[in-house]
Scaffold this active site. Structure first.
Site, PDB file in Angstrom:
ATOM      1  CB  THR A  33      49.344  44.314  48.681  1.00  0.00           C
ATOM      2  OG1 THR A  33      49.904  43.020  48.918  1.00  0.00           O
ATOM      3  CG2 THR A  33      49.322  44.571  47.182  1.00  0.00           C
ATOM      4  CB  ALA A  91      43.447  51.586  54.722  1.00  0.00           C
ATOM      5  CE  LYS A 102      44.223  46.063  53.873  1.00  0.00           C
ATOM      6  NZ  LYS A 102      45.117  46.851  52.974  1.00  0.00           N
ATOM      7  N   GLY A 103      41.553  46.711  49.405  1.00  0.00           N
ATOM      8  CA  GLY A 103      41.369  45.894  48.218  1.00  0.00           C
ATOM      9  C   GLY A 103      41.559  46.628  46.921  1.00  0.00           C
ATOM     10  N   GLY A 104      41.948  47.915  46.997  1.00  0.00           N
ATOM     11  CA  GLY A 104      42.195  48.650  45.765  1.00  0.00           C
ATOM     12  C   GLY A 104      43.294  48.024  44.923  1.00  0.00           C
ATOM     13  N   GLY A 105      44.218  47.334  45.602  1.00  0.00           N
ATOM     14  CA  GLY A 105      45.293  46.653  44.895  1.00  0.00           C
ATOM     15  C   GLY A 105      44.959  45.228  44.513  1.00  0.00           C
ATOM     16  CD  GLU A 111      45.702  43.988  51.052  1.00  0.00           C
ATOM     17  OE1 GLU A 111      46.575  44.700  50.547  1.00  0.00           O
ATOM     18  OE2 GLU A 111      44.481  44.259  50.982  1.00  0.00           O
ATOM     19  CE  LYS A 129      44.669  56.137  49.972  1.00  0.00           C
ATOM     20  NZ  LYS A 129      45.777  57.041  49.640  1.00  0.00           N
TER      21      LYS A 129
END
Length: 260
Positions: A33, A91, A102-105, A111, A129
């Site tokens: 994602t 990432a 991860k997890g900005g989205g 994930e 990144k």
């Protein structure tokens, strides 16, 4: 069209294009994602359309599932797939050991489940990144809505004993309402500045009641494919200890990228 992309989008595109070469006919593939992962889905969709590639994709969010179906990829659930050959995802940060944030989205839970249910995880990213130490990007943790303020207080209290520079946790918002994940949870973003011991922090965060999962991906990523705005691509394999570099040419042509 790729020739109209900004340098950062070109970097994301070439990383995704190169990573798509690792996908083979008949594979069950975890689809990540985010903006870079969206390029991958479109690259795979182009191969499905033009080359008859047959794969089954397990998306990590409703957004990715919608895009995959739109470009012609067969979408199945993780329960249907049971195990995956490969997951490719973006990432927010990665370090020299291929530890990730991860997890900005907002899809870190799905994930991480999908990535750990795969024989191999490949991360695609632009060069910006890469960091020496994780933590400049806020670390997301997924928490259940019930008592989230208590969970936030427990997290901030726990961070006092962790090797981090900052300890502020903020609730992620979507306009004036709290952001809600696909699983119906909230996200707390931890503004840590620098993480000294990511492995320890990941374990400790997941012991706090109310925390579902954290955005630290440790010992999960096998390869990182790094894109650059001039078309260069660098692939690092943490298991083989190898680094390879090549270049992708941009071609002005109507394709699946013309609407981006």
């Amino acid at each position: 069209m790729t020739g109209e992309l900004s340098p950062i989008d070109k970097a994301k595109f070439v990383a995704a294009k190169r990573a798509s070469d690792f996908v083979e006919d008949g594979m069950r593939v975890g689809l990540g994602t985010g903006s870079t992962a969206a390029w991958l889905v479109r690259c795979l969709g182009e191969r499905v359309r033009d080359n008859g590639l047959k794969i089954r994709g397990v998306p990590t969010s409703t957004r990715t599932a919608e895009l995959a179906r739109e470009v012609g990829i067969e979408v199945i659930s993780l329960d249907e797939a049971r195990w995956l050959d490969l997951t490719i995802d973006g990432a927010d940060e990665f370090d020299a050991d291929l530890a990730l944030i991860k997890g900005g989205g907002g899809a870190l839970l799905q994930e991480k489940i999908v990535a750990t249910a795969s024989d191999q995880m490949i991360v695609i990213a632009d060069a910006a990144k890469e960091v020496e130490h994780l933590g400049a990007f806020p670390l997301p943790i997924e928490v259940i809505p019930f008592g989230w303020q208590t969970t936030q207080a427990l997290v901030e209290e726990t961070l006092v004993s962790m090797d981090v520079m900052g300890r502020q946790a903020t609730l992620r918002m979507n306009g004036e309402a709290p952001f809600v994940t696909d699983e119906g949870n909230h996200i707390l973003d931890l503004h840590l500045g620098r993480i000294g011991n990511a492995r320890q922090l990941a374990m400790v965060m997941n012991q706090i009641p109310g925390v579902v999962e954290n955005g630290l991906f440790i010992d999960i990523c096998d390869k990182v494919v790094i894109g650059f705005g001039d078309g260069r691509v660098e692939t690092r394999d943490i298991n083989e200890g190898t680094v390879s570099e090549d270049r992708l040419d941009f071609v002005e042509t109507d394709n699946l990228f013309s609407d981006i």
